[in-house]
Design an enzyme around this catalytic site. Structure first.
Site, PDB file in Angstrom:
ATOM      1  N   GLU A  82      16.911  54.575  54.304  1.00 49.13           N
ATOM      2  CA  GLU A  82      17.091  53.285  53.630  1.00 49.13           C
ATOM      3  C   GLU A  82      15.880  52.883  52.797  1.00 49.13           C
ATOM      4  O   GLU A  82      16.031  52.286  51.737  1.00 49.13           O
ATOM      5  CB  GLU A  82      17.384  52.171  54.649  1.00 49.13           C
ATOM      6  CG  GLU A  82      17.554  50.845  53.928  1.00 49.13           C
ATOM      7  CD  GLU A  82      17.985  49.693  54.783  1.00 49.13           C
ATOM      8  OE1 GLU A  82      17.979  49.821  56.021  1.00 49.13           O
ATOM      9  OE2 GLU A  82      18.336  48.657  54.199  1.00 49.13           O
ATOM     10  N   ASP A  98      18.230  54.874  59.322  1.00 43.74           N
ATOM     11  CA  ASP A  98      17.908  53.452  59.155  1.00 43.74           C
ATOM     12  C   ASP A  98      16.699  53.192  60.043  1.00 43.74           C
ATOM     13  O   ASP A  98      16.815  53.123  61.269  1.00 43.74           O
ATOM     14  CB  ASP A  98      19.098  52.563  59.551  1.00 43.74           C
ATOM     15  CG  ASP A  98      18.890  51.140  59.040  1.00 43.74           C
ATOM     16  OD1 ASP A  98      17.715  50.756  58.827  1.00 43.74           O
ATOM     17  OD2 ASP A  98      19.889  50.418  58.855  1.00 43.74           O
ATOM     18  N   ILE A 100      14.732  50.648  60.593  1.00 50.10           N
ATOM     19  CA  ILE A 100      14.957  49.453  61.432  1.00 50.10           C
ATOM     20  C   ILE A 100      16.286  48.859  60.977  1.00 50.10           C
ATOM     21  O   ILE A 100      16.395  48.331  59.867  1.00 50.10           O
ATOM     22  CB  ILE A 100      13.833  48.402  61.306  1.00 50.10           C
ATOM     23  CG1 ILE A 100      12.514  48.969  61.862  1.00 50.10           C
ATOM     24  CG2 ILE A 100      14.225  47.118  62.059  1.00 50.10           C
ATOM     25  CD1 ILE A 100      11.344  47.984  61.850  1.00 50.10           C
ATOM     26  N   ASP A 101      17.304  48.994  61.797  1.00 50.74           N
ATOM     27  CA  ASP A 101      18.583  48.346  61.511  1.00 50.74           C
ATOM     28  C   ASP A 101      18.548  46.993  62.213  1.00 50.74           C
ATOM     29  O   ASP A 101      18.363  46.929  63.437  1.00 50.74           O
ATOM     30  CB  ASP A 101      19.753  49.193  62.036  1.00 50.74           C
ATOM     31  CG  ASP A 101      21.077  48.545  61.685  1.00 50.74           C
ATOM     32  OD1 ASP A 101      21.215  48.034  60.562  1.00 50.74           O
ATOM     33  OD2 ASP A 101      21.971  48.535  62.553  1.00 50.74           O
ATOM     34  N   THR A 103      16.711  44.231  60.430  1.00 55.59           N
ATOM     35  CA  THR A 103      15.358  43.766  60.071  1.00 55.59           C
ATOM     36  C   THR A 103      15.226  42.250  60.203  1.00 55.59           C
ATOM     37  O   THR A 103      14.160  41.752  60.560  1.00 55.59           O
ATOM     38  CB  THR A 103      15.002  44.234  58.645  1.00 55.59           C
ATOM     39  OG1 THR A 103      14.980  45.657  58.647  1.00 55.59           O
ATOM     40  CG2 THR A 103      13.649  43.723  58.198  1.00 55.59           C
ATOM     41  N   ASP A 225      23.597  53.008  58.093  1.00 58.44           N
ATOM     42  CA  ASP A 225      24.057  52.034  59.090  1.00 58.44           C
ATOM     43  C   ASP A 225      25.091  52.662  60.025  1.00 58.44           C
ATOM     44  O   ASP A 225      25.284  52.211  61.151  1.00 58.44           O
ATOM     45  CB  ASP A 225      24.747  50.837  58.417  1.00 58.44           C
ATOM     46  CG  ASP A 225      23.848  50.059  57.488  1.00 58.44           C
ATOM     47  OD1 ASP A 225      22.757  49.658  57.918  1.00 58.44           O
ATOM     48  OD2 ASP A 225      24.244  49.853  56.318  1.00 58.44           O
TER      49      ASP A 225
HETATM   50  C1  IPD Z   1      21.951  45.214  58.102  1.00 56.44           C
HETATM   51  C2  IPD Z   1      22.424  44.967  59.506  1.00 56.44           C
HETATM   52  C3  IPD Z   1      23.430  43.840  59.528  1.00 56.44           C
HETATM   53  C4  IPD Z   1      24.594  44.099  58.621  1.00 56.44           C
HETATM   54  C5  IPD Z   1      24.124  44.410  57.225  1.00 56.44           C
HETATM   55  C6  IPD Z   1      23.137  45.560  57.247  1.00 56.44           C
HETATM   56  P1  IPD Z   1      19.418  46.087  57.805  1.00 56.44           P
HETATM   57  O1  IPD Z   1      21.029  46.273  58.069  1.00 56.44           O
HETATM   58  O2  IPD Z   1      23.020  46.126  60.043  1.00 56.44           O
HETATM   59  O3  IPD Z   1      23.960  43.635  60.818  1.00 56.44           O
HETATM   60  O4  IPD Z   1      25.443  42.988  58.625  1.00 56.44           O
HETATM   61  O5  IPD Z   1      25.266  44.762  56.470  1.00 56.44           O
HETATM   62  O6  IPD Z   1      22.676  45.827  55.939  1.00 56.44           O
HETATM   63  O7  IPD Z   1      19.283  45.576  56.402  1.00 56.44           O
HETATM   64  O8  IPD Z   1      18.900  45.135  58.803  1.00 56.44           O
HETATM   65  O9  IPD Z   1      18.944  47.478  57.962  1.00 56.44           O
HETATM   66 CA    CA Z   2      20.980  48.646  58.361  1.00 52.29          CA
HETATM   67 CA    CA Z   3      17.182  48.790  57.713  1.00 52.23          CA
END
Ligand code: IPD
Ligand code: CA
Ligand code: CA
Length: 276
Positions: A82, A98, A100-101, A103, A225
């Protein structure tokens, strides 16, 4: 001789199992680094695709740690991350990272964030790990080899009644898409047990996998994701599709325990603006 050879063959770990181990080890290393960084003091963040799409120095450090680790143990694999990692490969394996999923949760010091590392081959998601440092939970799976959390097998919840379903969702960072989705969710919340929005897609998928949720749906995700959570939830028995029952893509994800999947497709089709 043939028997001995057969035994030798069966004792060597499959490629999926090897990649799962690599994903676990790198996710743990990067996640523990990010957690200790998060606990060491206040954070600053910059924004990316929209004013609410944040990135911190720990997202970048986590991705660097993972890509450096992969370069050592899997130098011929492709990488998509990402925070910009992009590498061509020759092995037929592509890693989707990812770092940090969740963030936003990380920034606000909420526990629902994860490091998500998944490997894909020509047949689709092959192996993956989702590590949730603040919960001390390592979810992982390899195709046809089952899914676990902290080494214990996991399974989706046994539920055939959509009215009893605890359903999770997420909202894109783009405001116009949020408006559409919010209207859809406003209709669906009347017809299921309840709705959750935890803020980390990979964690949501793992929670479907271990039966803490019955289903999860969201649009406009990215491969990083989805891949690791997809192999984990599939191995735990979840059904994946888009909102109308076609094969899942990051653009549109519905993951559910089998007994409520078809009913959720119907609910989504009959909810929100332009519903049939
Ligand atoms: C997000 C998270 C969030 C989801 C967003 C994602 P990120 O990822 O997974 O729950 O609703 O669509 O983009 O930006 O924190 O890596
Ligand atoms: Ca994510
Ligand atoms: Ca992320």
């Amino acid at each position: 001789m043939a028997t001995h050879f057969g035994r030798l063959m069966s004792s060597s770990p499959s490629l999926g199992s090897q990649l799962r181990q690599i994903a676990e080890s790198l996710a743990r290393e990067a996640g523990d680094m990010a957690l200790s960084g998060r606990k060491s003091g206040p954070l600053t963040a910059t924004t990316k695709s929209s004013p609410i799409d944040m990135v911190t120095k720990f997202d970048k450090a986590s991705e660097a740690m993972i890509t450096e680790g992969l370069a050592q143990v899997r130098p011929d694999d492709a990488i998509i991350g990402e925070e910009g990692a992009a590498k061509q490969g020759t092995s037929g394996i592509t890693w989707h990272i990812d770092p940090i999923d969740g963030t936003t949760n990380f920034y606000f010091d909420l526990p629902m964030w994860a490091v998500s590392i998944g490997a894909v081959d020509e047949h689709g998601p092959l192996a993956g790990a989702v590590y949730v440092p603040a919960l001390g939970e390592m979810f992982s799976a390899a195709r046809t080899e089952g899914a676990t959390v902290n080494g214990m097998p996991i399974r989706v919840r046994d539920n055939n009644d959509v009215a009893d379903a605890l359903v999770c969702t997420g909202y894109s960072y783009r405001i116009s898409e949020r408006e559409v989705h919010a209207k859809r969710v406003a209709d669906i919340v009347m017809k299921v047990r309840d709705i959750r929005r935890f803020g980390a897609a990979a964690v949501d998928l793992c929670f479907v996998a271990c039966g803490r949720l019955d289903a999860y749906f969201e649009e406009h995700l990215h491969s990083w994701d989805l891949v690791a959570g997809q192999v984990i939830a599939t191995e735990a028995g979840a059904i994946f599709s888009d909102y109308v029952g076609n094969p899942v893509t990051p653009a549109q994800v519905l993951a559910a325990t089998p007994g409520v999947h078809a009913d959720l497709i119907h609910l989504i089709a009959t909810s929100g603006p332009g519903a049939s």
